[in-house]
Design an enzyme around this catalytic site. Structure first.
Site, PDB file in Angstrom:
ATOM      1  N   MET A  11      -3.654   3.722  -9.091  1.00 56.72           N
ATOM      2  CA  MET A  11      -3.195   5.182  -8.877  1.00 56.72           C
ATOM      3  C   MET A  11      -1.654   5.302  -9.298  1.00 56.72           C
ATOM      4  O   MET A  11      -1.047   4.493  -8.873  1.00 56.72           O
ATOM      5  CB  MET A  11      -3.638   5.540  -7.917  1.00 56.72           C
ATOM      6  CG  MET A  11      -5.187   5.652  -7.503  1.00 56.72           C
ATOM      7  SD  MET A  11      -6.099   6.739  -8.692  1.00 56.72           S
ATOM      8  CE  MET A  11      -5.484   8.446  -8.558  1.00 56.72           C
ATOM      9  N   ASP A 104      -5.107   1.924  -3.573  1.00 55.17           N
ATOM     10  CA  ASP A 104      -5.119   2.708  -4.631  1.00 55.17           C
ATOM     11  C   ASP A 104      -5.390   1.700  -5.882  1.00 55.17           C
ATOM     12  O   ASP A 104      -5.073   2.177  -7.106  1.00 55.17           O
ATOM     13  CB  ASP A 104      -3.626   3.556  -4.893  1.00 55.17           C
ATOM     14  CG  ASP A 104      -2.732   2.461  -5.319  1.00 55.17           C
ATOM     15  OD1 ASP A 104      -2.693   1.317  -5.228  1.00 55.17           O
ATOM     16  OD2 ASP A 104      -1.884   3.022  -6.354  1.00 55.17           O
ATOM     17  N   GLU A 105      -6.014   0.760  -5.688  1.00 58.73           N
ATOM     18  CA  GLU A 105      -6.357   0.038  -6.707  1.00 58.73           C
ATOM     19  C   GLU A 105      -7.511  -0.998  -6.712  1.00 58.73           C
ATOM     20  O   GLU A 105      -8.206  -1.235  -5.777  1.00 58.73           O
ATOM     21  CB  GLU A 105      -5.133  -1.154  -6.446  1.00 58.73           C
ATOM     22  CG  GLU A 105      -4.847  -2.095  -7.736  1.00 58.73           C
ATOM     23  CD  GLU A 105      -3.760  -3.094  -7.076  1.00 58.73           C
ATOM     24  OE1 GLU A 105      -3.542  -4.319  -7.683  1.00 58.73           O
ATOM     25  OE2 GLU A 105      -3.105  -3.093  -6.188  1.00 58.73           O
TER      26      GLU A 105
HETATM   27  P1  TTP Z   1       1.394   0.846  -5.410  1.00 54.18           P
HETATM   28  O1  TTP Z   1       0.232   0.968  -6.326  1.00 54.18           O
HETATM   29  O2  TTP Z   1       2.204  -0.454  -5.544  1.00 54.18           O
HETATM   30  O3  TTP Z   1       2.461   2.074  -5.881  1.00 54.18           O
HETATM   31  P2  TTP Z   1       2.367   3.640  -5.970  1.00 54.18           P
HETATM   32  O4  TTP Z   1       0.953   3.883  -6.284  1.00 54.18           O
HETATM   33  O5  TTP Z   1       2.853   4.304  -5.136  1.00 54.18           O
HETATM   34  O6  TTP Z   1       3.028   3.667  -7.618  1.00 54.18           O
HETATM   35  P3  TTP Z   1       2.671   3.115  -8.984  1.00 54.18           P
HETATM   36  O7  TTP Z   1       2.755   4.340  -9.802  1.00 54.18           O
HETATM   37  O8  TTP Z   1       3.686   2.230  -9.257  1.00 54.18           O
HETATM   38  O9  TTP Z   1       1.358   2.438  -8.992  1.00 54.18           O
HETATM   39  O10 TTP Z   1       0.799   1.148  -3.758  1.00 54.18           O
HETATM   40  C1  TTP Z   1       0.164   1.973  -3.747  1.00 54.18           C
HETATM   41  C2  TTP Z   1       0.314   2.754  -2.356  1.00 54.18           C
HETATM   42  O11 TTP Z   1       0.394   1.760  -1.255  1.00 54.18           O
HETATM   43  C3  TTP Z   1       1.550   3.430  -2.375  1.00 54.18           C
HETATM   44  O12 TTP Z   1       1.678   4.708  -2.813  1.00 54.18           O
HETATM   45  C4  TTP Z   1       2.316   3.312  -0.983  1.00 54.18           C
HETATM   46  C5  TTP Z   1       1.765   2.160  -0.335  1.00 54.18           C
HETATM   47  N1  TTP Z   1       2.578   1.030  -0.342  1.00 54.18           N
HETATM   48  C6  TTP Z   1       3.337   0.848   0.899  1.00 54.18           C
HETATM   49  O13 TTP Z   1       2.809   1.243   1.972  1.00 54.18           O
HETATM   50  N2  TTP Z   1       4.117  -0.089   0.937  1.00 54.18           N
HETATM   51  C7  TTP Z   1       4.478  -0.996  -0.060  1.00 54.18           C
HETATM   52  O14 TTP Z   1       5.518  -1.771   0.068  1.00 54.18           O
HETATM   53  C8  TTP Z   1       3.903  -0.939  -1.389  1.00 54.18           C
HETATM   54  C9  TTP Z   1       4.139  -1.386  -2.547  1.00 54.18           C
HETATM   55  C10 TTP Z   1       2.986   0.179  -1.499  1.00 54.18           C
HETATM   56 MG    MG Z   2      -0.217   2.554  -7.481  1.00 56.78          MG
END
Ligand code: TTP
Ligand code: MG
Length: 385
Positions: A11, A104-105
Site C-alpha cells: 500500500m 500493508d504488504e
Molecule cells: P511501508 O510500506 O514501508 O511504507 P508506506 O506504506 O508508508 O509507504 P510506501 O508508499 O513507500 O510503501 O510501511 C507500511 C507502514 O508501516 C507505514 O505506513 C508505517 C509503518 N512503518 C512504521 O511504523 N515504521 C517504519 O519504519 C516503516 C518502514 C513503516
Molecule cells: Mg507501503
C-alpha cells in the site's frame, strides 16, 4: 521447473494515506505520522512530506526541522489494522494463497487464478480497482516469477504503480539494480559488498558461489541465487491463523430469510473452498450477524470432526440462522470456521476418513472446485439439498 506467477502488493504511504482518507482536508499536504513522545520517530509520511526529505524512522524533531509546516499526527494502530484487514480480505478473493508479510504488504501466488480472473496484469488491475473502490486507497503491485522478483518489481514504481518482470527480462532488469534493493541486505552487508566494488546486482553476478559463501556466509549463498533472479521460497498463507472467515455488509438491510440463507451458503462455500485449497480443516462453525441497530451476535457450533465440507459448514451456519430470533433487519452476515487443523500431510483417503465427510460430498466439493478453477467463481451456484 514449475513456473509460478507471484504478485507482491504494497500500500502507498499506508498510515498517512488513511489519515488523509479520514480527514480529506489533509489531501495534498505534508502529513507525517509518528510517535508523539519526545524521542518519537516517523512511522511514515505522505509523498508530499517525503519531498522535504522525511522518511520512516527519522526522529520527529528532525522531521519538524525539515518541514515545520508539516501536519504531525499520532499513530492510530487499530484504525490502520481495520483497513489492513479489508485489503487482505479483498486479496483473498483472488486466491487463498495470500501471505501477509506486514500491515500493508502481501504476496499472492496467482499461478492457478488466471483461468478465474484473467492474466496476471488483469488480476493486478482488478485488485487495484477493488481496493480503490472499497477502501479509497492506492497500492503498488509487482508481478514476477517468484517472490523476490515480485517484491523488487512493486518497489520500482510508486505510488499507484504496476510493474511486471517477465522471465525473459530478469537479467536485464536486475543487472542495474543497486544491491540495497535486495530484501535483507542491510548496512553491514552493503559495506562488505562495497569492499569488493559491488554496487549493483550485475556486479554481484561476477562472483562465484564459493567466494560469496566464504565471504558472507549462508547469506552469500542466498545472494548468489537472488542475483540470478532465483528464488524458490513458497507463498505461505495463514501463518498462525486461527480462523478463516467471509462476511459482507449487505447492500440493504433485510429480514428476508431466503435472501439471508442464500448469502450464508455463499459465504460458507467461500470459506470451505479456502480451507480445502489450504489443506486446513476446522471444527467450530460460527454464523456472524450484525443487526441494523449494530447489535452483534455470533455463537458458533462445534462439529464432531474437523471439516472442510461446503455442505457441513453451510448446514451448520443455516441451523444457527434458523435458531436465531431475528427481531430486526440484518445489516451484516458472514461465516467463520475456527479451531483449525492442518490436513496437508494426509492422503486423500485418510483426509476423507478423518474429515467425517461423506464420499458423495467430497466428490461434489472436488467437482465444484474444478469447475470454479476452470470457469470462474461466478458460474457456480450451489443448490440446496
Ligand atoms: P511501508 O510500506 O514501508 O511504507 P508506506 O506504506 O508508508 O509507504 P510506501 O508508499 O513507500 O510503501 O510501511 C507500511 C507502514 O508501516 C507505514 O505506513 C508505517 C509503518 N512503518 C512504521 O511504523 N515504521 C517504519 O519504519 C516503516 C518502514 C513503516
Ligand atoms: Mg507501503
Amino acid at each position: 521447473m514449475l513456473t509460478r506467477t507471484i504478485l507482491h502488493i504494497d500500500m502507498d504511504a499506508f498510515f498517512a494515506a488513511i489519515e488523509v482518507l479520514d480527514s480529506p482536508s489533509l489531501k495534498g499536504k505534508p502529513v507525517i505520522v509518528g510517535g508523539s513522545t519526545k524521542r518519537g520517530v516517523v512511522s511514515t509520511a505522505s509523498y508530499e512530506a517525503r519531498r522535504f526529505g522525511i522518511h520512516s524512522a527519522m526522529p520527529i524533531f528532525q522531521a519538524k526541522e525539515r518541514c515545520p509546516q508539516g501536519i504531525f499526527l499520532p499513530v492510530k494502530k487499530d484504525r490502520y489494522k481495520e483497513v489492513s484487514k479489508k485489503v487482505m480480505d479483498i486479496l483473498r478473493d483472488f486466491t487463498p494463497l495470500v501471505e501477509q508479510v506486514s500491515i500493508d504488504e502481501a504476496y499472492l501466488d496467482i499461478t492457478g487464478s488466471e483461468a478465474l480472473f484473467g492474466n496476471a496484469e488483469e488480476i493486478a488491475r482488478h485488485i487495484k480497482a477493488r481496493i480503490g473502490k472499497e477502501t479509497g486507497l492506492t497500492c503498488s503491485i509487482g508481478i514476477g516469477p517468484n517472490k523476490f522478483l515480485a517484491k523488487v518489481a512493486s518497489d520500482i514504481y510508486k505510488p499507484d504503480g504496476l510493474t511486471i518482470i517477465l522471465a525473459d527480462d530478469v537479467d536485464k532488469f536486475l543487472s542495474r539494480l543497486p544491491v540495497e534493493k535486495i530484501p535483507g541486505v542491510g548496512r553491514r552487508t552493503i559495506k562488505g559488498l562495497r569492499h569488493y566494488g559491488i554496487k549493483t546486482i550485475g556486479d554481484l553476478k561476477r562472483f562465484s558461489k564459493e567466494q560469496l559463501l566464504k565471504d558472507l556466509g549462508r547469506f552469500g549463498g542466498r545472494l548468489y541465487e537472488l542475483a540470478k533472479g532465483m528464488d524458490n521460497s513458497p507463498v505461505v498463507p495463514y501463518r498462525g491463523v486461527k480462523s478463516i472467515s467471509s462476511e459482507e455488509t449487505l447492500s440493504s438491510d433485510t429480514g428476508d430469510l431466503s435472501i439471508l440463507k442464500e448469502r450464508v451458503i455463499s459465504h460458507a462455500d467461500k470459506v470451505a473452498w479456502r480451507l480445502r485449497k489450504e489443506g486446513l480443516k476446522g471444527r467450530t462453525i460460527t454464523l456472524k450477524i450484525k443487526l441494523d441497530d449494530f447489535t452483534e451476535m455470533s455463537k458458533g457450533l462445534t462439529v464432531r470432526y474437523t471439516t472442510d465440507s461446503t455442505k457441513i459448514i453451510s448446514d451448520s451456519a443455516i441451523k444457527q440462522l434458523k435458531d436465531y430470533p431475528l427481531k430486526r433487519k440484518v445489516r451484516l452476515i458472514g461465516v467463520t470456521v475456527s479451531n483449525l487443523e492442518g490436513s496437508k500431510e494426509g492422503s486423500q483417503t485418510s483426509l476423507f476418513m478423518a474429515g467425517g465427510k461423506k464420499e458423495k460430498e467430497r466428490k461434489t466439493d472436488e467437482a465444484m472446485d474444478e469447475i470454479r478453477e476452470r470457469f470462474g467463481g461466478k458460474v457456480i451456484k450451489r443448490g440446496r439439498g
